[in-house]
Design an enzyme around this catalytic site. Structure first.
Site, PDB file in Angstrom:
ATOM      1  N   MET A 208       3.013   7.217   3.804  1.00  0.00           N
ATOM      2  CA  MET A 208       1.792   7.901   3.405  1.00  0.00           C
ATOM      3  C   MET A 208       0.702   7.643   4.440  1.00  0.00           C
ATOM      4  O   MET A 208       0.454   6.494   4.779  1.00  0.00           O
ATOM      5  CB  MET A 208       1.340   7.343   2.049  1.00  0.00           C
ATOM      6  CG  MET A 208       0.819   8.395   1.115  1.00  0.00           C
ATOM      7  SD  MET A 208       0.019   7.633  -0.254  1.00  0.00           S
ATOM      8  CE  MET A 208       1.289   7.775  -1.439  1.00  0.00           C
ATOM      9  N   HIS A 209       0.120   8.692   4.954  1.00  0.00           N
ATOM     10  CA  HIS A 209      -0.957   8.464   5.925  1.00  0.00           C
ATOM     11  C   HIS A 209      -2.025   9.548   5.935  1.00  0.00           C
ATOM     12  O   HIS A 209      -2.990   9.467   6.682  1.00  0.00           O
ATOM     13  CB  HIS A 209      -0.377   8.324   7.335  1.00  0.00           C
ATOM     14  CG  HIS A 209       0.123   9.620   7.888  1.00  0.00           C
ATOM     15  ND1 HIS A 209       1.357  10.112   7.590  1.00  0.00           N
ATOM     16  CD2 HIS A 209      -0.470  10.532   8.691  1.00  0.00           C
ATOM     17  CE1 HIS A 209       1.528  11.266   8.200  1.00  0.00           C
ATOM     18  NE2 HIS A 209       0.428  11.545   8.869  1.00  0.00           N
ATOM     19  N   ARG A 210      -1.859  10.594   5.115  1.00  0.00           N
ATOM     20  CA  ARG A 210      -2.854  11.670   5.148  1.00  0.00           C
ATOM     21  C   ARG A 210      -4.196  11.156   4.645  1.00  0.00           C
ATOM     22  O   ARG A 210      -4.251  10.505   3.580  1.00  0.00           O
ATOM     23  CB  ARG A 210      -2.448  12.833   4.239  1.00  0.00           C
ATOM     24  CG  ARG A 210      -1.162  13.442   4.619  1.00  0.00           C
ATOM     25  CD  ARG A 210      -1.279  14.877   5.058  1.00  0.00           C
ATOM     26  NE  ARG A 210      -0.050  15.191   5.726  1.00  0.00           N
ATOM     27  CZ  ARG A 210       0.078  15.418   7.024  1.00  0.00           C
ATOM     28  NH1 ARG A 210      -0.981  15.409   7.811  1.00  0.00           N
ATOM     29  NH2 ARG A 210       1.242  15.678   7.555  1.00  0.00           N
ATOM     30  N   ARG A 243      -3.432   3.757   9.863  1.00  0.00           N
ATOM     31  CA  ARG A 243      -4.551   4.232   9.036  1.00  0.00           C
ATOM     32  C   ARG A 243      -4.431   3.681   7.607  1.00  0.00           C
ATOM     33  O   ARG A 243      -5.411   3.220   7.016  1.00  0.00           O
ATOM     34  CB  ARG A 243      -4.545   5.759   8.987  1.00  0.00           C
ATOM     35  CG  ARG A 243      -5.547   6.342   8.015  1.00  0.00           C
ATOM     36  CD  ARG A 243      -5.267   7.808   7.778  1.00  0.00           C
ATOM     37  NE  ARG A 243      -5.631   8.638   8.912  1.00  0.00           N
ATOM     38  CZ  ARG A 243      -6.877   9.024   9.185  1.00  0.00           C
ATOM     39  NH1 ARG A 243      -7.870   8.646   8.427  1.00  0.00           N
ATOM     40  NH2 ARG A 243      -7.123   9.777  10.235  1.00  0.00           N
ATOM     41  N   ASP A 282       3.965  11.982   2.450  1.00  0.00           N
ATOM     42  CA  ASP A 282       3.009  13.075   2.628  1.00  0.00           C
ATOM     43  C   ASP A 282       3.106  13.635   4.043  1.00  0.00           C
ATOM     44  O   ASP A 282       2.226  14.338   4.504  1.00  0.00           O
ATOM     45  CB  ASP A 282       1.577  12.638   2.269  1.00  0.00           C
ATOM     46  CG  ASP A 282       1.057  11.511   3.157  1.00  0.00           C
ATOM     47  OD1 ASP A 282       1.753  11.099   4.101  1.00  0.00           O
ATOM     48  OD2 ASP A 282      -0.080  11.054   2.900  1.00  0.00           O
TER      49      ASP A 282
END
Ligand code: UD1
Length: 366
Positions: A208-210, A243, A282
């Site tokens: 997940m990084h969005r 992130r 994501d």
């Protein structure tokens, strides 16, 4: 024809590898293609960049623009000014960009303004979600692209609808899948395999990084709780993007079956995916890889620019509401997830098709 091949961020590296390989193998007798590999430096950590070059046998970049972190505008500006300077000193004929990252858009603008041709690999895909920087990058890049290399009939139709003429659209398939198929026999377990005593089909992988999912602390927390509460105690392996790491550190989430690890190299990451029970993600690219490997993929987004991974593949959009995770995982656990098929031309030969077309374009322009 002198080609600049641009690579900036992690998802670019697997896309350029087969193109470089194929260009190198075009018949030198009739080959008017030369290339220069430009790394913008958007991703610079060893784990986000150098490891991929090494594992995928990508040659050292000829130039590194060393753009590094910053806001979207800062990154874009640094890449643009540095690439422009390079082109003013040593021009090229064609700028080949891949995917949808900041580097893709930044370099295509600079090249086009200096009168070069632009080729976009993975052109024409659209989520129509302008809150995603990638969608803006895709739209801007395609608006100034000369040659569109596409992965699907959906992408072809998007381009036709935008008024692009047939002779500029080349339906070639998916270079990311070239890399996947070529390297599949080399996939190798990461250290976490032994450390967490993982077993085939008995663990979940998540990524997940969005910004929309990870920049809001409480939302990320609810995601993590929904996942951990519905995996029936199976290990969850989460290779964390830089992130996301910053936010997870603040949240301090811990569970016996949660394994937070750093970003994995390509061969190790895909070993984990191939052998997992399911993937929660994501990312866009991962949904293509799970489709080809037949692994159930739960996408934590409201839309996708890769609809064929849903209509044909093993992917499903469950959205960004953590409440939707439980029913999706339940279908994985009661074995009612769809099986899927492999989209047209995702066959490992896309790099060669692109090199052949570039050769013809080179002969025309020579
Ligand atoms: C970028 C791409 C995204 C892609 C993702 C995969 C854009 C707009 N987005 O998002 O499409 O799916 O890469 O990884 O181009 N950072 C590091 N080390 C690195 C790289 C980044 O610490 O090697 C940090 C940056 O300092 C920043 C954060 O990670 O704080 C985000 O990096 P950035 O390149 O801005 O965008 P991504 O979220 O990685």
């Amino acid at each position: 024809m002198k080609i600049d091949i641009i690579a900036g961020a992690r998802p670019n590296f697997m896309k350029i590898a087969p193109i470089i390989e194929a260009i190198k193998h075009t018949d030198p007798e009739q080959n008017r293609l030369t290339y220069r590999l430009i790394h913008t430096g958007q991703h610079y950590d060893k784990k986000m960049s150098a490891d991929f070059f090494e594992q995928l046998g990508i040659p050292e970049p000829d130039v590194n623009l060393d753009a590094r972190s910053g806001t979207q505008a800062e990154q874009t500006a640094r890449i643009m000014t540095r690439y422009e300077k390079l082109l003013l000193e040593t021009p090229a004929d064609l700028c080949l960009v891949v995917g949808d990252v900041t580097s893709t858009m930044a370099c295509s603008i600079v090249a086009k303004k200096l009168g070069m041709k632009v080729a976009h690999v993975e052109a024409g895909i659209r989520s129509y979600d302008l809150t995603m920087p990638e969608e803006i990058n895709r739209m801007v890049t395609d608006s100034i692209t000369d040659y569109f290399f596409t992965t699907s009939e959906v992408a072809n139709n998007n381009l036709r609808k935008a008024g692009i003429s047939e002779e500029r659209i080349f339906f070639v398939g998916n270079t990311m899948i070239d890399t996947l198929l070529k390297n599949r026999p080399r996939f190798t377990p990461p250290p976490i395999w032994e450390e967490a005593k993982l077993e085939k089909g008995q663990y979940i992988v998540m990524t997940m990084h969005r910004p929309a999912n990870v920049d809001e602390e409480q939302k990320l927390k609810r995601f993590m709780e929904a996942i951990l509460n519905n995996v029936h105690g199976l290990p969850v392996v989460f290779p964390v993007h830089p992130r996301t790491a910053k936010m997870l550190d603040r949240l301090g989430i811990e569970a016996d079956n949660l394994h937070l690890i750093g970003p994995l190299p390509y061969l190790e990451f895909n070993y984990l995916v191939e052998n997992s029970k399911a993937v929660l993600t994501d990312s866009g690219g991962i949904t293509e890889e799970t489709t080809v490997m037949g692994v159930p993929c739960i996408t934590l987004r409201d839309n996708t620019e890769r609809p064929e991974t849903i209509t044909e593949g093993t992917n499903e959009l469950v959205g960004t509401d953590p409440a939707k995770i439980a029913p999706a995982l339940e279908r994985v656990f009661n074995n009612t997830w769809k099986t899927g098929s492999i989209p047209e031309k995702w066959d490992g030969k896309t790099g060669k098709r692109i090199a052949e077309i570039l050769k013809k374009l080179g002969n025309i322009s020579a």
